[in-house]
Design an enzyme around this catalytic site. Structure first.
Site, PDB file in Angstrom:
ATOM      1  N   GLY A  53       2.502   5.040   6.529  1.00  0.00           N
ATOM      2  CA  GLY A  53       1.170   5.197   6.918  1.00  0.00           C
ATOM      3  C   GLY A  53       0.423   4.338   7.942  1.00  0.00           C
ATOM      4  O   GLY A  53      -0.336   4.587   8.729  1.00  0.00           O
ATOM      5  N   GLU A 108      -2.614  -2.649   6.758  1.00  0.00           N
ATOM      6  CA  GLU A 108      -2.408  -1.484   5.905  1.00  0.00           C
ATOM      7  C   GLU A 108      -3.313  -0.364   6.361  1.00  0.00           C
ATOM      8  O   GLU A 108      -4.273  -0.841   6.860  1.00  0.00           O
ATOM      9  CB  GLU A 108      -2.742  -1.814   4.511  1.00  0.00           C
ATOM     10  N   ASP A 109      -2.795   0.842   6.104  1.00  0.00           N
ATOM     11  CA  ASP A 109      -3.665   2.013   6.342  1.00  0.00           C
ATOM     12  C   ASP A 109      -4.954   2.027   5.198  1.00  0.00           C
ATOM     13  O   ASP A 109      -5.998   2.227   5.364  1.00  0.00           O
ATOM     14  CB  ASP A 109      -2.986   3.314   6.317  1.00  0.00           C
ATOM     15  N   ASP A 112      -5.854   1.074  -2.269  1.00  0.00           N
ATOM     16  CA  ASP A 112      -6.344   1.880  -3.371  1.00  0.00           C
ATOM     17  C   ASP A 112      -6.423   1.017  -4.775  1.00  0.00           C
ATOM     18  O   ASP A 112      -7.269   0.251  -4.665  1.00  0.00           O
ATOM     19  CB  ASP A 112      -5.217   3.212  -3.316  1.00  0.00           C
ATOM     20  N   ASP A 168      -0.780  10.856   4.834  1.00  0.00           N
ATOM     21  CA  ASP A 168      -0.204  12.166   4.824  1.00  0.00           C
ATOM     22  C   ASP A 168      -0.625  12.890   3.422  1.00  0.00           C
ATOM     23  O   ASP A 168      -1.382  12.399   2.577  1.00  0.00           O
ATOM     24  CB  ASP A 168       1.176  12.125   4.751  1.00  0.00           C
ATOM     25  N   ARG A 174      -0.239  13.385   9.285  1.00  0.00           N
ATOM     26  CA  ARG A 174      -0.342  12.054   9.502  1.00  0.00           C
ATOM     27  C   ARG A 174      -0.626  11.928  11.159  1.00  0.00           C
ATOM     28  O   ARG A 174      -1.336  11.074  11.562  1.00  0.00           O
ATOM     29  CB  ARG A 174       0.955  11.253   9.535  1.00  0.00           C
TER      30      ARG A 174
HETATM   31  P1  5GP Z   1      -2.179   1.377  -3.973  1.00  0.00           P
HETATM   32  O1  5GP Z   1      -1.043   0.602  -4.564  1.00  0.00           O
HETATM   33  O2  5GP Z   1      -3.102   0.360  -3.564  1.00  0.00           O
HETATM   34  O3  5GP Z   1      -2.821   2.156  -5.036  1.00  0.00           O
HETATM   35  O4  5GP Z   1      -1.741   2.645  -2.992  1.00  0.00           O
HETATM   36  C1  5GP Z   1      -1.527   2.119  -1.626  1.00  0.00           C
HETATM   37  C2  5GP Z   1      -0.800   3.343  -0.946  1.00  0.00           C
HETATM   38  O5  5GP Z   1      -1.131   4.586  -1.650  1.00  0.00           O
HETATM   39  C3  5GP Z   1      -1.253   3.747   0.453  1.00  0.00           C
HETATM   40  O6  5GP Z   1      -0.460   2.735   1.126  1.00  0.00           O
HETATM   41  C4  5GP Z   1      -1.113   4.978   0.704  1.00  0.00           C
HETATM   42  O7  5GP Z   1       0.174   5.213   1.086  1.00  0.00           O
HETATM   43  C5  5GP Z   1      -1.293   5.805  -0.784  1.00  0.00           C
HETATM   44  N1  5GP Z   1      -2.607   6.163  -0.806  1.00  0.00           N
HETATM   45  C6  5GP Z   1      -3.603   6.003  -1.792  1.00  0.00           C
HETATM   46  N2  5GP Z   1      -4.841   6.440  -1.399  1.00  0.00           N
HETATM   47  C7  5GP Z   1      -4.242   7.382  -0.590  1.00  0.00           C
HETATM   48  C8  5GP Z   1      -5.202   8.734   0.122  1.00  0.00           C
HETATM   49  O8  5GP Z   1      -6.399   8.997  -0.199  1.00  0.00           O
HETATM   50  N3  5GP Z   1      -4.489   9.450   1.085  1.00  0.00           N
HETATM   51  C9  5GP Z   1      -3.271   8.991   1.442  1.00  0.00           C
HETATM   52  N4  5GP Z   1      -2.476   9.872   2.256  1.00  0.00           N
HETATM   53  N5  5GP Z   1      -2.373   8.073   0.766  1.00  0.00           N
HETATM   54  C10 5GP Z   1      -3.014   7.250  -0.247  1.00  0.00           C
END
Ligand code: 5GP
Length: 200
Positions: A53, A108-109, A112, A168, A174
């Site tokens: 991403g 990072e994109d 979360d 995605d 994407r």
């Molecule tokens: P974390 O470890 O911070 O919970 O998750 C990070 C990863 O979860 C991001 O790099 C992304 O790939 C995925 N992610 C979290 N939220 C979203 C969202 O709303 N949409 C998408 N497509 N991916 C997400």
């Protein structure tokens, strides 16, 4: 019904309203690029992006950083159990070069829960960079369960799952220029199982 019409109907069921237009994103990317340029003048800046991403944001961002930067890419798989991500991360493609003594910025994109980036920070810190900071286009801090400091944030977002500009849904969408919310409830219900089981 022909295949293309079927696909368009399906896509219209999935892709919801625009949260950030292509113009909003490009304006923000320029702003972040300028800020990073100011902050890293005279430093050995290495930008690291995480597949898949983050790559779209990275390629736009670097063209607005007016410095002699270096670039590297990592690929990771994330795993989850039950309701939430566990932060269990596996590196599937490591960096090409050592980062010791460099000023490193992870691009990072979206962040979360913060579990993935926390793992990356721990892993990269152990390689003795001179500094290690984070730049994320999107910050969903309402779901944050780790204590992380993010130096550059593009936009703060709410709970809704989003797609486009690198992000995605089941590995698709994407390539959308804008960032959209997902439309239907059934899709939204599907999200937790995707987030908890797939490689983002
Ligand atoms: P974390 O470890 O911070 O919970 O998750 C990070 C990863 O979860 C991001 O790099 C992304 O790939 C995925 N992610 C979290 N939220 C979203 C969202 O709303 N949409 C998408 N497509 N991916 C997400």
């Amino acid at each position: 019904m022909n295949e293309q019409i079927k696909r368009n109907l399906l896509r219209n069921d999935i892709i919801g309203k625009v949260l950030f237009s292509s113009e909003d994103i490009q304006k923000k990317v320029i702003e972040l690029g300028n800020k990073i340029t100011e902050d890293y003048i005279g430093k050995d800046l290495l930008l690291i992006s995480v597949l898949r991403g983050g790559i779209i944001f990275l390629t736009d961002l670097i063209r607005h950083i007016d410095l002699e930067i270096c670039l590297d890419i990592m690929s990771i798989s994330t795993y989850g159990i039950g309701e939430s991500s566990t932060g269990v991360v596996r590196i599937t493609k490591d960096l090409e070069e050592p980062i010791e003594g460099m000023d490193v910025l992870i691009v990072e994109d979206i962040i979360d829960t913060g579990l993935t980036i926390s793992y990356l920070m721990r892993t990269l810190k152990a390689r003795y960079p001179k500094s290690l900071e984070i730049c994320t286009l999107l910050d969903r801090n309402v779901r944050r369960i780790t204590d992380i400091k993010i130096k550059y944030v593009g936009f703060n977002i709410g709970e809704n799952y989003i797609v486009g500009y690198g992000l995605d849904y089941k590995q698709k969408f994407r390539n959308l220029n804008a960032i959209h919310e997902l439309k239907i409830d059934t899709v939204k219900k599907d999200i937790e199982s995707i987030k908890n089981s797939s490689i983002f």
